[in-house]
Design an enzyme around this catalytic site. Sequence first.
Site, PDB file in Angstrom:
ATOM      1  CB  ALA A 228     -50.007 -57.858 -65.492  1.00 51.02           C
ATOM      2  CB  ALA A 229     -46.774 -54.712 -69.463  1.00 43.51           C
ATOM      3  N   GLY A 230     -47.195 -57.666 -70.366  1.00 35.36           N
ATOM      4  CA  GLY A 230     -47.221 -58.705 -71.403  1.00 35.36           C
ATOM      5  C   GLY A 230     -48.529 -59.486 -71.362  1.00 35.36           C
ATOM      6  CG  ASP A 231     -49.516 -61.700 -67.933  1.00 41.86           C
ATOM      7  OD1 ASP A 231     -48.905 -62.500 -68.669  1.00 41.86           O
ATOM      8  OD2 ASP A 231     -49.301 -61.589 -66.711  1.00 41.86           O
TER       9      ASP A 231
HETATM   10  O1  RIB Z   1     -46.811 -61.778 -65.596  1.00 43.11           O
HETATM   11  C1  RIB Z   1     -46.989 -61.272 -64.290  1.00 43.11           C
HETATM   12  C2  RIB Z   1     -47.362 -62.378 -63.370  1.00 43.11           C
HETATM   13  O2  RIB Z   1     -46.284 -63.271 -63.252  1.00 43.11           O
HETATM   14  C3  RIB Z   1     -47.656 -61.937 -61.952  1.00 43.11           C
HETATM   15  O3  RIB Z   1     -48.997 -61.591 -61.763  1.00 43.11           O
HETATM   16  C4  RIB Z   1     -47.205 -63.122 -61.117  1.00 43.11           C
HETATM   17  O4  RIB Z   1     -48.247 -63.806 -60.499  1.00 43.11           O
HETATM   18  C5  RIB Z   1     -46.444 -64.031 -62.083  1.00 43.11           C
HETATM   19  O5  RIB Z   1     -47.203 -65.110 -62.431  1.00 43.11           O
END
Ligand code: RIB
Length: 309
Positions: free
Chosen positions: A252-255
């Site tokens: 989730a760093a990119g998110d």
């Molecule tokens: O970008 C990370 C995410 O990718 C995780 O939380 C997982 O659910 C996948 O969707």
Amino acid sequence: MTKRGKLAVLGSINADHILNLAQFPRPGETVIGKQYQVAYGGKGANQAVAAGRAGADVTFVACIGSDDIGRQMREQFSRDGIDVTAIEEVEGEATGVALIYVNGDGENAIGIYAGANGALTPERVQKQRQTIADADALLMQLESPIESVQLAAEIAVKHGGKVILNPAPAAKLSDELLALIDIITPNETEAQILTGIEVSDDNGAARAAEALHSKGIATVIITLGSRGVWLSEQGEGKRIAGFKVDAVDTIAAGDTFNGALITALLESQPLDQAIIFAHAAAAIAVTRSGAQPSVPRREEIDRFLQQQG
Ligand code: RIB
């Protein structure tokens, strides 16, 4: 108080099952894990949470299954400041699942079961038309049906909203969809799959960015892991470095980067400053484990930036 534009995030919700082990199992091999946790995740949800915790006025368009974990996640999104009225519960479906291995270097390998995310059909997007039309910006990823991503982008463009696409997981996209995007944020692999150009250095990033501009995208931000990002606008490209931290895991760093970036842009921060803000949020996230448990709140991002001077 800072004036904020309205954000709609359209995307996936997953329950992440995370197993930490020394190294990834090879085919036929069993590896004993060191730690296991179930955490809230999904690229769409992580980005909505990153925006909500950073202070955005955000509505999340998504689907959960008819199960407890989906309902618990929806409650948590509310606590994170997200408008959840556009999250639909799909009867007879399970909430999406991600199975994630994290190795001793903090790298991850992910397998996904779409579940209710696959039910975010164009018909369901139509039901949320007003939410998308009312937003100043629409942020999406590629864990939702591609026809729905296309339709949502069309609605946003028709009503004067900006479209931001984080093209993850990596996929080839039609010229028709690319032409609707204002800002695209691929990582090196995703940029390479989109353009066919290898992105292993700044020169490759600049060439891939040019290829994406030629499809009609004004702003290209290629994330380069610990090297920061390559920002390209109107034929001008430059690298903006990130912050050095000790990484625990990069899930989730990119998110977090994407959710924080759009939050800063909707506060009218200049693009370079918004990228630094997003770098700070992502740097905090990689020092913690899991997806949503690692996403920082606004006070933490501001404090981190102050400490950097
Ligand atoms: O970008 C990370 C995410 O990718 C995780 O939380 C997982 O659910 C996948 O969707």
